[in-house]
Design a protein around this motif. Structure first.
Motif, mmCIF file in Angstrom:
data_model
loop_
_atom_site.group_PDB
_atom_site.id
_atom_site.type_symbol
_atom_site.label_atom_id
_atom_site.label_comp_id
_atom_site.label_asym_id
_atom_site.label_seq_id
_atom_site.Cartn_x
_atom_site.Cartn_y
_atom_site.Cartn_z
ATOM 1 N N GLY A 98 5.081 5.538 3.710
ATOM 2 C CA GLY A 98 5.576 5.824 2.347
ATOM 3 C C GLY A 98 5.576 7.322 2.081
ATOM 4 N N ARG A 99 6.595 7.781 1.383
ATOM 5 C CA ARG A 99 6.711 9.210 1.115
ATOM 6 C C ARG A 99 5.685 9.660 0.081
ATOM 7 N NH1 ARG A 99 11.180 11.642 3.592
ATOM 8 N NH2 ARG A 99 10.603 13.574 2.580
ATOM 9 N N LEU A 100 5.158 10.861 0.328
ATOM 10 C CA LEU A 100 4.229 11.505 -0.598
ATOM 11 C C LEU A 100 4.994 12.440 -1.516
ATOM 12 C CD1 LEU A 100 1.138 11.512 -0.943
ATOM 13 C CD2 LEU A 100 1.027 13.428 0.642
ATOM 14 N N MET A 101 6.104 12.967 -0.981
ATOM 15 C CA MET A 101 6.945 13.889 -1.781
ATOM 16 C C MET A 101 8.413 13.698 -1.432
ATOM 17 S SD MET A 101 6.115 17.586 0.031
ATOM 18 C CE MET A 101 4.351 17.514 -0.181
ATOM 19 N N SER A 102 9.278 14.097 -2.346
ATOM 20 C CA SER A 102 10.724 13.949 -2.137
ATOM 21 C C SER A 102 11.197 14.853 -1.005
ATOM 22 C CB SER A 102 11.474 14.316 -3.416
ATOM 23 O OG SER A 102 11.353 15.712 -3.653
ATOM 24 N N ARG A 103 12.418 14.586 -0.532
ATOM 25 C CA ARG A 103 12.987 15.416 0.541
ATOM 26 C C ARG A 103 13.142 16.869 0.070
ATOM 27 N NH1 ARG A 103 14.499 12.408 4.705
ATOM 28 N NH2 ARG A 103 14.619 10.166 4.362
ATOM 29 N N HIS A 104 13.607 17.032 -1.171
ATOM 30 C CA HIS A 104 13.802 18.380 -1.725
ATOM 31 C C HIS A 104 12.465 19.127 -1.775
ATOM 32 C CE1 HIS A 104 15.443 21.574 -4.242
ATOM 33 N NE2 HIS A 104 14.382 21.420 -5.038
ATOM 34 N N LYS A 105 11.424 18.436 -2.251
ATOM 35 C CA LYS A 105 10.102 19.058 -2.378
ATOM 36 C C LYS A 105 9.543 19.418 -1.004
ATOM 37 C CE LYS A 105 5.800 18.540 -4.952
ATOM 38 N NZ LYS A 105 4.926 17.627 -5.710
ATOM 39 N N PRO A 120 5.684 15.400 8.896
ATOM 40 C CA PRO A 120 4.589 14.458 8.625
ATOM 41 C C PRO A 120 3.883 14.681 7.286
ATOM 42 C CG PRO A 120 4.546 15.099 10.923
ATOM 43 C CD PRO A 120 5.640 15.910 10.280
ATOM 44 N N GLY A 121 3.746 15.928 6.859
ATOM 45 C CA GLY A 121 3.062 16.239 5.599
ATOM 46 C C GLY A 121 3.746 15.688 4.362
ATOM 47 N N ALA A 122 5.021 15.244 4.507
ATOM 48 C CA ALA A 122 5.752 14.664 3.368
ATOM 49 C C ALA A 122 5.418 13.191 3.185
ATOM 50 C CB ALA A 122 7.254 14.849 3.566
ATOM 51 N N TYR A 123 4.623 12.635 4.109
ATOM 52 C CA TYR A 123 4.289 11.207 4.078
ATOM 53 C C TYR A 123 2.800 10.991 3.795
ATOM 54 C CZ TYR A 123 8.900 9.953 5.796
ATOM 55 O OH TYR A 123 10.260 9.775 5.915
ATOM 56 N N LYS A 124 2.487 9.785 3.310
ATOM 57 C CA LYS A 124 1.091 9.418 3.058
ATOM 58 C C LYS A 124 0.367 9.230 4.389
ATOM 59 C CE LYS A 124 2.225 6.905 -1.167
ATOM 60 N NZ LYS A 124 2.308 5.594 -1.822
ATOM 61 N N PRO A 125 -0.953 9.420 4.403
ATOM 62 C CA PRO A 125 -1.718 9.186 5.645
ATOM 63 C C PRO A 125 -1.657 7.693 6.012
ATOM 64 C CG PRO A 125 -3.039 10.374 4.000
ATOM 65 C CD PRO A 125 -1.811 9.888 3.303
ATOM 66 N N ILE A 126 -1.151 7.391 7.193
ATOM 67 C CA ILE A 126 -0.938 5.999 7.603
ATOM 68 C C ILE A 126 -2.253 5.223 7.734
ATOM 69 C CG2 ILE A 126 -0.843 6.566 10.073
ATOM 70 C CD1 ILE A 126 1.284 3.855 8.295
ATOM 71 N N PRO A 147 0.783 -1.237 0.000
ATOM 72 C CA PRO A 147 0.000 0.000 0.000
ATOM 73 C C PRO A 147 0.820 1.295 0.000
ATOM 74 C CG PRO A 147 -0.907 -1.536 1.576
ATOM 75 C CD PRO A 147 0.379 -2.133 1.095
ATOM 76 N N ASP A 148 2.049 1.248 0.552
ATOM 77 C CA ASP A 148 2.864 2.466 0.652
ATOM 78 C C ASP A 148 3.823 2.622 -0.523
ATOM 79 O OD1 ASP A 148 4.322 0.228 1.432
ATOM 80 O OD2 ASP A 148 5.542 1.305 2.890
ATOM 81 N N VAL A 149 3.580 1.929 -1.619
ATOM 82 C CA VAL A 149 4.537 1.878 -2.736
ATOM 83 C C VAL A 149 4.821 3.268 -3.314
ATOM 84 C CG1 VAL A 149 2.794 1.457 -4.548
ATOM 85 C CG2 VAL A 149 5.094 0.514 -4.800
ATOM 86 N N HIS A 150 6.099 3.501 -3.657
ATOM 87 C CA HIS A 150 6.498 4.757 -4.305
ATOM 88 C C HIS A 150 7.821 4.548 -5.046
ATOM 89 C CE1 HIS A 150 8.239 4.852 -0.216
ATOM 90 N NE2 HIS A 150 9.236 5.541 -0.736
#
Length: 391
Positions: free
Chosen positions: A323-330, A360-366, A45-48
């Motif tokens: 799983g990350r929603l956005m890159s570290r840079h973003k 937390p906003g850089a990650y998907k909702p757990i 489910p957390d695939v990226h």
């Protein structure tokens, strides 16, 4: 939610909580198209996006293994213990606890100034001279880094569950030695593929064939690094536990009520659908029936202790986190320090630019990730962190 069979040429079963974008779809298709892939590729489910293969993919193979699919943080994983302490005992002690943890357990590129006896006595050091020549000058560093956290998304947390019980949780891997070792073997695989003019959909999918000397060398080193990572977590957890015992029990030793230590970046030989296969879990946790696993959210969200349901189609696996929603840079570009303070409210942690990419906003909702894998795991405990030390 049960899996979805993706409409591509080769079988991919997906538990993903989002519609795969073209780049993710291409990466899944590339892996599934390899001739030695067994049955299907399973996406958690957390695939990226990852390198060569998607993070959050489970790849079963016959007679071959892909070093870059395992990745460079060999044996990265989680450890957690349920203590006999309750949340009331934590009152007024969180900041001092965090300071003591940061003082006792090196983070980032730091290493231990002194080496524990437990570390010195680890059996694995006898094998060091048989590891890849590219790591032979790293023995002293590996010795000093065992019992250290590392950087990025690695962390130590004091958590409280819904029954007000205190848990200790940490996330780390095989440190510098595992990283260098992995890169050495990945480069060898790429060199062999180039020399043999192997037609690969992506250079990062270069592989070793079973029974070749390169395969045997990689498999040997892989097992060593996975063991190193597991012991690294054990050493840190013991030190972590002593700090908490000092604050909550006057230093009196205690016995964990539940103890879990699981990899989520690794490969093992397993039996699936009645056949011996190599299973690579790249950002996935083994979830056979009764297996305990740990699925952390971001540093401001819930985390879950789970038990596997042994779902055959996922190769008995589940997700390894949100799983990350956005890159570290973003993340650094999109969020401010004020956002970080707001999103980590109630958590005793650093609140500076150095950890903005872990907001937390850089990650998907757990919660969404968890709802997508109800057929893979059952929840044993739901945790919320009150102290977080980041790598």
């Amino acid at each position: 939610m049960p899996y979805e069979k993706l409409e591509i040429a080769d079988p991919v079963l997906s538990w993903a909580n989002h519609q795969l974008n073209p780049e993710e779809m291409r990466m899944a298709k590339n892996v599934a198209s390899l001739p030695f892939v067994f049955k299907h590729v399973a996406l958690m489910p957390d695939v990226h996006l990852g390198k060569g293969a998607l993070v959050g993919s489970v790849i079963a193979t016959k007679d071959a293994i892909i070093p870059a699919a395992v990745g460079v943080d060999i044996g990265c994983g989680m450890a957690a213990i349920k203590t006999s302490y309750t949340s009331e005992q934590l009152e007024g002690k969180l900041k001092k606890m965090r300071m003591d943890i940061e003082s006792a357990i090196p983070v980032g590129f730091n290493e231990n100034r002194e080496v524990d006896k437990t570390v010195q006595n680890w059996d694995g050091w006898r094998e060091f001279k048989h590891l890849h020549r590219g790591v032979q000058d790293l023995e002293r560093k590996a010795l000093r880094q065992m019992g250290s956290l590392g950087g990025g998304n690695h962390f130590l947390e004091v958590c409280v569950d819904t029954e007000n019980q205190v848990w200790l949780m940490l996330h780390s891997g095989s440190r510098g030695v595992g990283n260098v070792m992995a890169q050495c073997h990945i480069n060898t695989a790429k060199g062999l593929a180039k020399m043999a003019e192997t037609n690969l959909p992506d250079p990062d999918l270069a592989y070793f064939i079973e029974r070749s000397p390169e395969f045997q060398a990689y498999w040997h080193d892989l097992q060593w690094a996975q063991n190193y990572a597991q012991v690294n977590r054990e050493v840190m957890m013991e030190r972590f536990k002593k700090i908490i015992e000092k604050h909550l029990a006057g230093g009196k030793p205690s016995k964990p009520l539940i103890s879990v230590n699981c990899h989520h970046n690794y490969a093992e030989k397993e039996v699936h659908f009645g056949e011996d296969v190599y299973v690579t879990r790249k950002g996935a946790v083994r979830a056979r029936e009764e297996d305990y696993g740990i699925i952390p959210g971001s540093m401001g969200a819930k985390s879950f202790i789970v038990k596997g349901k042994g779902n055959a189609h996922s190769y008995c696996s589940c997700s390894h986190g949100a799983g990350r929603l956005m890159s570290r840079h973003k993340a650094k570009h999109n969020f401010t320090l004020d956002d970080l303070v707001a999103q980590t409210q109630g958590v005793e942690c650093r609140k500076d630019e150095g950890i903005l990419d872990e907001i937390p906003g850089a990650y998907k909702p757990i919660e969404q990730v968890m709802s997508n894998q109800a057929d893979l795991v059952e929840v044993v405990a739901t945790l919320k962190q009150v102290v977080c030390v980041k790598g």
